[in-house]
Motif scaffolding. Sequence first.
Motif, PDB file in Angstrom:
ATOM      1  N   SER A 140      88.799  11.649  78.949  1.00  0.00           N
ATOM      2  CA  SER A 140      88.001  12.865  78.965  1.00  0.00           C
ATOM      3  C   SER A 140      88.958  14.045  78.807  1.00  0.00           C
ATOM      4  CB  SER A 140      87.178  12.937  80.258  1.00  0.00           C
ATOM      5  OG  SER A 140      86.345  14.073  80.255  1.00  0.00           O
ATOM      6  N   ARG A 144      85.910  19.382  79.453  1.00  0.00           N
ATOM      7  CA  ARG A 144      84.554  18.922  79.785  1.00  0.00           C
ATOM      8  C   ARG A 144      83.761  19.987  80.531  1.00  0.00           C
ATOM      9  NH1 ARG A 144      87.832  17.199  83.844  1.00  0.00           N
ATOM     10  NH2 ARG A 144      86.979  16.883  85.956  1.00  0.00           N
ATOM     11  N   TRP A 145      84.456  20.941  81.127  1.00  0.00           N
ATOM     12  CA  TRP A 145      83.770  22.025  81.841  1.00  0.00           C
ATOM     13  C   TRP A 145      83.321  23.133  80.893  1.00  0.00           C
ATOM     14  CZ3 TRP A 145      82.589  20.208  86.284  1.00  0.00           C
ATOM     15  CH2 TRP A 145      83.472  19.404  86.999  1.00  0.00           C
ATOM     16  N   ALA A 154      83.800  19.788  73.962  1.00  0.00           N
ATOM     17  CA  ALA A 154      83.469  19.848  75.382  1.00  0.00           C
ATOM     18  C   ALA A 154      82.272  18.964  75.708  1.00  0.00           C
ATOM     19  CB  ALA A 154      83.185  21.293  75.796  1.00  0.00           C
ATOM     20  N   SER A 155      81.294  18.939  74.821  1.00  0.00           N
ATOM     21  CA  SER A 155      80.119  18.092  75.042  1.00  0.00           C
ATOM     22  C   SER A 155      80.503  16.616  75.016  1.00  0.00           C
ATOM     23  CB  SER A 155      79.057  18.380  73.980  1.00  0.00           C
ATOM     24  OG  SER A 155      78.594  19.706  74.084  1.00  0.00           O
ATOM     25  N   LYS A 157      83.469  15.325  75.711  1.00  0.00           N
ATOM     26  CA  LYS A 157      84.299  14.993  76.869  1.00  0.00           C
ATOM     27  C   LYS A 157      83.481  14.991  78.158  1.00  0.00           C
ATOM     28  CE  LYS A 157      88.089  14.338  74.608  1.00  0.00           C
ATOM     29  NZ  LYS A 157      88.682  12.985  74.506  1.00  0.00           N
ATOM     30  N   ALA A 158      82.462  15.830  78.228  1.00  0.00           N
ATOM     31  CA  ALA A 158      81.543  15.776  79.371  1.00  0.00           C
ATOM     32  C   ALA A 158      80.721  14.493  79.316  1.00  0.00           C
ATOM     33  CB  ALA A 158      80.627  16.996  79.366  1.00  0.00           C
TER      34      ALA A 158
END
Length: 245
Positions: A140, A144-145, A154-155, A157-158
């Motif tokens: 990740s 992710r935040w 980011a999406s 990795k989240a």
Amino acid sequence: MRGLHGKIVLVTGSAQGIGKATALRLADEGAVVIVADRNIEGARSVADEIDPAGERARTILLDVSSRESWQQAAATVKDIYGGIDGLVNNAGITRDKSLLKMSEEDWDLVIDVNLKGAWLGCQAVVPLMAARGGVIVNLSSESRWGAFGQSNYASAKAGLVGLTRTVALEHARHNIRVNAIAPGTTMTPMVEAVPEEVRKGWLENIPLRREAQPSEIASAIAFLLSDDASYITGQILGVNGGSAL
């Protein structure tokens, strides 16, 4: 670390960066490493660095976004080794643009490689692990935040957080542990391509005031794969120099 000697571990995106560092670290721990990448020449170079004779390292041409490619890789691993003990879903790409400038192609490509690729990888190896147990480590990210210009990345990795925890829940009964590493800024080719003045700004939010080296992320991955982490599953380990929102 305990329990890595002789284990069969496949590392995706291992021709460079964190993947390469992970392959080298696992080999140092005595694991047999399957160096998997779309860049087959780069993968062969890493495998040769580990063992030119090919006994402790093999290469596989792998497009992680392709189910067919994963099926071929899994079949090859089964034929040669009879099964697999570890998977590191490391392969990833970026296509950074702000929301209104990002194309659908930019979105789809990053999601397909970074998130779908790990999902396909889990589907491919879990049947090979079910009878013997195993470990999966997903990569990740602190992104992710949320990160400016990275709605796609980011999406993805989240999404890997949800994937990690779900597969860990579903397959604990098979003695399969699933965790994720969330690296902070790491000196990979992707980060090195970012202008230096931008990278300097990132350091202001890192208490250790430096980027990670790929070998430092590889050490954490090796730990989660090892028997020293035998009671850890469904977790997200931040390796980020102390940065926090």
